[in-house]
Design an enzyme around this catalytic site. Structure first.
Site, PDB file in Angstrom:
ATOM      1  N   ARG A   1     -10.295  42.768  37.474  1.00 42.89           N
ATOM      2  CA  ARG A   1     -11.091  41.609  37.857  1.00 42.89           C
ATOM      3  C   ARG A   1     -10.378  40.369  37.341  1.00 42.89           C
ATOM      4  O   ARG A   1      -9.795  40.402  36.254  1.00 42.89           O
ATOM      5  CB  ARG A   1     -12.494  41.673  37.225  1.00 42.89           C
ATOM      6  CG  ARG A   1     -13.428  42.714  37.833  1.00 42.89           C
ATOM      7  CD  ARG A   1     -13.856  42.334  39.242  1.00 42.89           C
ATOM      8  NE  ARG A   1     -14.775  43.298  39.834  1.00 42.89           N
ATOM      9  CZ  ARG A   1     -14.395  44.311  40.630  1.00 42.89           C
ATOM     10  NH1 ARG A   1     -13.123  44.489  40.916  1.00 42.89           N
ATOM     11  NH2 ARG A   1     -15.289  45.125  41.139  1.00 42.89           N
TER      12      ARG A   1
ATOM     13  N   GLU B   1     -12.824  34.283  43.628  1.00 41.31           N
ATOM     14  CA  GLU B   1     -12.323  34.821  44.910  1.00 41.31           C
ATOM     15  C   GLU B   1     -13.258  34.449  46.050  1.00 41.31           C
ATOM     16  O   GLU B   1     -14.471  34.406  45.842  1.00 41.31           O
ATOM     17  CB  GLU B   1     -12.242  36.353  44.831  1.00 41.31           C
ATOM     18  CG  GLU B   1     -11.166  36.834  43.888  1.00 41.31           C
ATOM     19  CD  GLU B   1     -11.178  38.357  43.744  1.00 41.31           C
ATOM     20  OE1 GLU B   1     -11.809  39.047  44.563  1.00 41.31           O
ATOM     21  OE2 GLU B   1     -10.554  38.833  42.801  1.00 41.31           O
TER      22      GLU B   1
ATOM     23  N   HIS C   1      -7.238  40.891  46.985  1.00 46.48           N
ATOM     24  CA  HIS C   1      -8.187  41.901  46.458  1.00 46.48           C
ATOM     25  C   HIS C   1      -8.329  43.049  47.461  1.00 46.48           C
ATOM     26  O   HIS C   1      -9.378  43.214  48.085  1.00 46.48           O
ATOM     27  CB  HIS C   1      -9.564  41.274  46.159  1.00 46.48           C
ATOM     28  CG  HIS C   1     -10.437  42.179  45.318  1.00 46.48           C
ATOM     29  ND1 HIS C   1     -11.473  41.733  44.549  1.00 46.48           N
ATOM     30  CD2 HIS C   1     -10.414  43.522  45.134  1.00 46.48           C
ATOM     31  CE1 HIS C   1     -12.056  42.751  43.933  1.00 46.48           C
ATOM     32  NE2 HIS C   1     -11.423  43.855  44.272  1.00 46.48           N
TER      33      HIS C   1
HETATM   34  C1  8YV Z   1     -14.197  46.265  46.140  1.00 41.76           C
HETATM   35  C2  8YV Z   1     -13.410  46.823  43.970  1.00 41.76           C
HETATM   36  O1  8YV Z   1     -15.356  46.925  45.922  1.00 41.76           O
HETATM   37  O2  8YV Z   1     -14.125  49.039  43.677  1.00 41.76           O
HETATM   38  C3  8YV Z   1     -14.056  47.918  43.208  1.00 41.76           C
HETATM   39  O3  8YV Z   1     -14.492  47.640  42.081  1.00 41.76           O
HETATM   40  O4  8YV Z   1     -13.152  45.793  43.448  1.00 41.76           O
HETATM   41  C4  8YV Z   1     -13.097  46.980  45.403  1.00 41.76           C
HETATM   42  O5  8YV Z   1     -12.930  48.291  45.800  1.00 41.76           O
HETATM   43  C5  8YV Z   1     -13.977  46.139  47.589  1.00 41.76           C
HETATM   44  O6  8YV Z   1     -12.920  45.265  47.753  1.00 41.76           O
HETATM   45  C6  8YV Z   1     -15.183  45.584  48.288  1.00 41.76           C
HETATM   46  O7  8YV Z   1     -15.432  44.284  47.868  1.00 41.76           O
END
Ligand code: 8YV
Length: 312
Positions: A231, A260, A278
């Site tokens: 993150r 983001e 991302h």
């Molecule tokens: C997002 C992610 O969920 O699994 C996670 O924690 O950050 C990604 O897989 C995906 O980009 C949907 O927003």
């Protein structure tokens, strides 16, 4: 009447599956909150995709909500304490995405060190054809790498980098069961000093906010490369930008950012960074698996069965 609400911008395959189930769809909780009170009170489950905060006030818009099934392993956007207080279950999608996230971490580091994007542009622009020189690159195989956070994803990254004959170092809250050759560091800053490259694979949320400090960035140093697939919040982004600008940090490979998708524009101007939108889990196969697991959690909840991947 009970209803399921799918919130977010799902890919085509998940959208099709959601439509086949006859679930309501809304692009965000903002629109969902604008539904009439009667309709909102019919909603018992939310399939959530997104990183916008899902807080207690948002939960209160849906008085009969029983589950928030997150599309993603990281559930830092969801206030789990607020959910638990309201008797709302939270689920996520672990494991199914670990390989893809690890693959992209390795791909970013290798592409950055070997200047793959720049080399592609060198050919396309005709520079190679004009016999212009292309700079030598840096070697990845055999170098020292440090992993911050040796959870499921961190472990997959370390396994892959070990196959590149790299010396694996890691920091986590406690030592993990690993191959004997991997070195555990109790002090994350000391690890940064000991390695050439570092990969951040921490969970998000308040506990890890700003975990990678200016001191740690400087410890990695002017030849160091920092990779982040966790993150944006885990790194002091302002300190990282300053260090990248004046060369105290050699480079960065970033799939995640603060705020983001509005990544800090200063990154756009730097040629010592590799930027991704991302997308570490974004393969057709894995997104299908994530969607399936999300829906299976909701179906289990509706059937009164144990949840597959509960968070709280
Ligand atoms: C997002 C992610 O969920 O699994 C996670 O924690 O950050 C990604 O897989 C995906 O980009 C949907 O927003």
């Amino acid at each position: 009447m009970t209803k399921v609400l799918a919130v977010g911008r799902f890919d085509a395959s998940s959208t099709k599956a959601i439509e086949e189930k006859g679930w309501l769809r809304q692009p965000s909780m903002k629109e969902a909150g604008e539904l009439g009170e009667a309709e909102r009170s019919e909603i018992v489950a939310v399939a959530y995709l997104g990183h916008h905060p899902f807080d207690g006030a948002t939960m209160d818009l849906l008085p009969n909500l029983g589950i928030i099934a997150n599309f993603g392993v990281g559930y830092d956007a969801i206030d789990v304490d607020a959910a638990s207080k309201r008797g709302i279950k939270v689920t996520n999608t672990p494991d199914v995405l670990s390989d893809d996230v690890a693959d992209l971490a390795v791909a970013m580091l290798l592409a950055h060190l070997r200047k793959v994007p720049e080399a592609d542009r060198h050919v396309r622009s005709g520079a190679w054809d004009r016999k212009e020189p292309f700079p030598l690159q840096r070697k990845m195989t055999g170098q020292k790498v440090g992993i911050l956070g040796l959870g499921r994803i961190g472990h997959e990254i370390a396994d892959r980098l070990a196959a590149f004959k790299m010396e694996v170092h890691y920091w986590s809250r406690s030592p993990k069961q690993t191959p004997a050759a991997w070195t555990y560091h109790e002090d994350a800053a000391a690890m940064m000093k000991a390695v050439d490259f570092a990969v951040v694979a921490l969970v998000g949320g308040p506990a890890t906010e700003g975990f990678v400090t200016r001191e740690m960035i400087e410890a990695l140093g002017s030849r160091g490369v920092l990779v982040n697939i966790s993150r944006g919040s885990t790194i002091d982004e302002e300190a990282m930008i300053a260090a990248l600008q004046d060369g105290r940090l050699g480079g960065a490979c970033l799939d995640v950012f603060l705020n983001e998708p509005h990544a800090d524009k200063r990154f756009y101007e730097m040629d010592n960074v590799l930027l991704q939108p991302h997308q570490a889990s974004a393969t057709v196969e894995t997104r299908a698996d994530m969607g399936q697991l999300q829906r299976d959690n909701i179906e289990a909840f509706l059937a009164g069965k144990p949840l597959l991947t509960p968070v709280n």
